[in-house]
Design an enzyme around this catalytic site. Structure first.
Site, PDB file in Angstrom:
ATOM      1  N   LYS A  44       0.817  -1.185   0.000  1.00 33.37           N
ATOM      2  CA  LYS A  44       0.000   0.000   0.000  1.00 33.37           C
ATOM      3  C   LYS A  44       0.861   1.249   0.000  1.00 33.37           C
ATOM      4  O   LYS A  44       0.374   2.356  -0.252  1.00 33.37           O
ATOM      5  CB  LYS A  44      -0.864   0.024   1.289  1.00 33.37           C
ATOM      6  CG  LYS A  44      -1.778  -1.138   1.450  1.00 33.37           C
ATOM      7  CD  LYS A  44      -2.541  -1.040   2.785  1.00 33.37           C
ATOM      8  CE  LYS A  44      -2.493  -2.361   3.469  1.00 33.37           C
ATOM      9  NZ  LYS A  44      -3.067  -2.340   4.814  1.00 33.37           N
ATOM     10  N   GLY A  45       2.131   1.074   0.307  1.00 29.53           N
ATOM     11  CA  GLY A  45       3.014   2.222   0.544  1.00 29.53           C
ATOM     12  C   GLY A  45       3.090   3.242  -0.575  1.00 29.53           C
ATOM     13  O   GLY A  45       3.284   4.428  -0.333  1.00 29.53           O
ATOM     14  N   ASP A 101       7.390   3.164  -2.854  1.00 31.69           N
ATOM     15  CA  ASP A 101       7.596   4.236  -1.895  1.00 31.69           C
ATOM     16  C   ASP A 101       9.070   4.298  -1.478  1.00 31.69           C
ATOM     17  O   ASP A 101       9.681   5.358  -1.471  1.00 31.69           O
ATOM     18  CB  ASP A 101       6.690   4.061  -0.665  1.00 31.69           C
ATOM     19  CG  ASP A 101       6.745   2.653  -0.066  1.00 31.69           C
ATOM     20  OD1 ASP A 101       7.433   1.763  -0.621  1.00 31.69           O
ATOM     21  OD2 ASP A 101       6.090   2.423   0.965  1.00 31.69           O
ATOM     22  N   ASP A 104      14.553  -0.537   0.369  1.00 29.19           N
ATOM     23  CA  ASP A 104      15.312  -0.719   1.599  1.00 29.19           C
ATOM     24  C   ASP A 104      16.377  -1.790   1.344  1.00 29.19           C
ATOM     25  O   ASP A 104      17.406  -1.501   0.744  1.00 29.19           O
ATOM     26  CB  ASP A 104      14.299  -1.098   2.683  1.00 29.19           C
ATOM     27  CG  ASP A 104      14.881  -1.227   4.078  1.00 29.19           C
ATOM     28  OD1 ASP A 104      15.950  -0.657   4.337  1.00 29.19           O
ATOM     29  OD2 ASP A 104      14.261  -1.888   4.914  1.00 29.19           O
ATOM     30  N   LYS A 132      16.838   3.939   0.397  1.00 26.00           N
ATOM     31  CA  LYS A 132      17.626   3.754   1.629  1.00 26.00           C
ATOM     32  C   LYS A 132      18.843   2.914   1.248  1.00 26.00           C
ATOM     33  O   LYS A 132      18.932   1.741   1.579  1.00 26.00           O
ATOM     34  CB  LYS A 132      16.755   3.002   2.647  1.00 26.00           C
ATOM     35  CG  LYS A 132      16.938   3.418   4.080  1.00 26.00           C
ATOM     36  CD  LYS A 132      16.228   2.459   4.996  1.00 26.00           C
ATOM     37  CE  LYS A 132      14.908   2.981   5.480  1.00 26.00           C
ATOM     38  NZ  LYS A 132      14.282   2.041   6.459  1.00 26.00           N
ATOM     39  N   PHE A 155      14.193   4.338  10.440  1.00 27.25           N
ATOM     40  CA  PHE A 155      12.826   3.917  10.175  1.00 27.25           C
ATOM     41  C   PHE A 155      11.957   5.137   9.900  1.00 27.25           C
ATOM     42  O   PHE A 155      11.854   6.040  10.729  1.00 27.25           O
ATOM     43  CB  PHE A 155      12.245   3.077  11.304  1.00 27.25           C
ATOM     44  CG  PHE A 155      10.987   2.384  10.849  1.00 27.25           C
ATOM     45  CD1 PHE A 155      11.067   1.193  10.134  1.00 27.25           C
ATOM     46  CD2 PHE A 155       9.743   2.950  11.066  1.00 27.25           C
ATOM     47  CE1 PHE A 155       9.919   0.576   9.648  1.00 27.25           C
ATOM     48  CE2 PHE A 155       8.588   2.338  10.593  1.00 27.25           C
ATOM     49  CZ  PHE A 155       8.681   1.145   9.887  1.00 27.25           C
ATOM     50  N   ASP A 162       4.302   3.360   6.538  1.00 25.29           N
ATOM     51  CA  ASP A 162       3.598   3.121   7.791  1.00 25.29           C
ATOM     52  C   ASP A 162       4.494   2.531   8.869  1.00 25.29           C
ATOM     53  O   ASP A 162       5.554   1.958   8.588  1.00 25.29           O
ATOM     54  CB  ASP A 162       2.449   2.136   7.570  1.00 25.29           C
ATOM     55  CG  ASP A 162       2.953   0.706   7.369  1.00 25.29           C
ATOM     56  OD1 ASP A 162       3.799   0.504   6.469  1.00 25.29           O
ATOM     57  OD2 ASP A 162       2.542  -0.186   8.134  1.00 25.29           O
ATOM     58  N   ARG A 168       0.413   6.639   7.541  1.00 22.86           N
ATOM     59  CA  ARG A 168       0.553   6.699   6.080  1.00 22.86           C
ATOM     60  C   ARG A 168       0.095   8.044   5.526  1.00 22.86           C
ATOM     61  O   ARG A 168       0.554   8.486   4.470  1.00 22.86           O
ATOM     62  CB  ARG A 168      -0.286   5.603   5.409  1.00 22.86           C
ATOM     63  CG  ARG A 168       0.219   4.187   5.636  1.00 22.86           C
ATOM     64  CD  ARG A 168      -0.485   3.241   4.671  1.00 22.86           C
ATOM     65  NE  ARG A 168      -0.330   1.837   5.014  1.00 22.86           N
ATOM     66  CZ  ARG A 168       0.681   1.076   4.636  1.00 22.86           C
ATOM     67  NH1 ARG A 168       1.663   1.596   3.930  1.00 22.86           N
ATOM     68  NH2 ARG A 168       0.740  -0.197   4.981  1.00 22.86           N
TER      69      ARG A 168
HETATM   70  P1  IMP Z   1      12.784  -4.041   0.944  1.00 28.52           P
HETATM   71  O1  IMP Z   1      12.227  -5.299   0.353  1.00 28.52           O
HETATM   72  O2  IMP Z   1      13.640  -4.321   2.144  1.00 28.52           O
HETATM   73  O3  IMP Z   1      13.477  -3.164  -0.061  1.00 28.52           O
HETATM   74  O4  IMP Z   1      11.595  -3.256   1.574  1.00 28.52           O
HETATM   75  C1  IMP Z   1      10.666  -2.670   0.829  1.00 28.52           C
HETATM   76  C2  IMP Z   1       9.398  -2.390   1.612  1.00 28.52           C
HETATM   77  O5  IMP Z   1       9.578  -2.372   3.048  1.00 28.52           O
HETATM   78  C3  IMP Z   1       8.932  -1.014   1.259  1.00 28.52           C
HETATM   79  O6  IMP Z   1       8.125  -1.046   0.111  1.00 28.52           O
HETATM   80  C4  IMP Z   1       8.199  -0.589   2.489  1.00 28.52           C
HETATM   81  O7  IMP Z   1       6.861  -1.025   2.409  1.00 28.52           O
HETATM   82  C5  IMP Z   1       8.896  -1.287   3.606  1.00 28.52           C
HETATM   83  N1  IMP Z   1       9.856  -0.377   4.269  1.00 28.52           N
HETATM   84  C6  IMP Z   1      11.190  -0.329   4.108  1.00 28.52           C
HETATM   85  N2  IMP Z   1      11.746   0.620   4.854  1.00 28.52           N
HETATM   86  C7  IMP Z   1      10.733   1.217   5.504  1.00 28.52           C
HETATM   87  C8  IMP Z   1      10.659   2.320   6.448  1.00 28.52           C
HETATM   88  O8  IMP Z   1      11.645   2.957   6.836  1.00 28.52           O
HETATM   89  N3  IMP Z   1       9.413   2.638   6.903  1.00 28.52           N
HETATM   90  C9  IMP Z   1       8.290   1.975   6.498  1.00 28.52           C
HETATM   91  N4  IMP Z   1       8.313   0.966   5.625  1.00 28.52           N
HETATM   92  C10 IMP Z   1       9.519   0.583   5.138  1.00 28.52           C
HETATM   93 MG    MG Z   2       6.142  -0.778  -0.014  1.00 31.28          MG
END
Ligand code: IMP
Ligand code: MG
Length: 178
Positions: A44-45, A101, A104, A132, A155, A162, A168
């Site tokens: 949903k981000g 969004d 990470d 990030k 974070f 969220d 959000r």
């Molecule tokens: P990844 O798979 O680790 O790249 O994470 C991606 C997803 O984790 C993003 O689409 C977000 O929904 C969530 N996410 C990563 N970092 C954050 C944060 O700092 N705050 C909130 N959601 C996050």
């Molecule tokens: Mg996301």
């Protein structure tokens, strides 16, 4: 005004985000003229970013969404990604822009890029508001085509992001801690 009822530090103000989204929209408009652009948001981000971004794209576009879940604790993703809701539109032979969004570890997008590639789009690019980069898993290689901001490894909440489904709807991005 929405309240962020815990210790926080604002990382990106509403106006800074607004300017950047407009800039990304111009860039995408330039790159995709005479193409068959379909913008796909990761739920949903990405919803807030997506809604603003597509209104900055001055082209006839289509849009759709996909929902994924990644297992892990509230503040850390595990890398096990599963599609919870798949889009209804075929992307075969089309110019696809995947909108996130935040990237990470990169696990979610790496999974989605592989998955989308098997559906034979004509082109496939990534647009993320936040990167990030410090948190990226070293084994993951992702070419980020459009990036709004590089953000610190903290974070973050707001503008779609969220914490346990809260915050959000904040119009800015803030770092929170315990
Ligand atoms: P990844 O798979 O680790 O790249 O994470 C991606 C997803 O984790 C993003 O689409 C977000 O929904 C969530 N996410 C990563 N970092 C954050 C944060 O700092 N705050 C909130 N959601 C996050
Ligand atoms: Mg996301």
């Amino acid at each position: 005004m929405t309240v962020l009822d815990r210790p926080h530090e604002i990382i990106l103000s509403e106006s800074k985000i607004k300017d950047k989204v407009r800039e990304l929209g111009f860039e995408i408009t330039d790159d995709y003229s005479h193409k068959d652009l379909i913008v796909i948001g990761v739920l949903k981000g990405s919803v807030i970013f997506m809604a603003d971004l597509i209104r900055s794209i001055d082209l006839p576009i289509h849009m759709d969404f996909i929902a994924v879940s990644s297992y892990g604790s509230e503040m850390e993703s595990s890398g096990v990604v599963r599609i919870q809701y798949d889009m209804k539109t075929s992307i075969e032979g089309r110019d696809v822009l995947l909108v996130e969004d935040i990237v990470d570890t990169g696990l979610t997008l790496a999974y989605l890029m592989d998955n989308f590639a098997t559906r034979n789009p004509k082109s496939l690019k990534i647009c993320t508001l936040l990167d990030k980069r410090e948190a990226r898993k070293p084994e993951i290689e992702l070419k980020m085509d459009y990036v709004g901001f590089e953000v610190p490894n903290r974070f973050l909440v707001g503008y779609g992001l969220d914490y346990d489904e809260s915050y959000r709807n904040l119009p800015f991005v803030a770092a929170i801690w315990d």
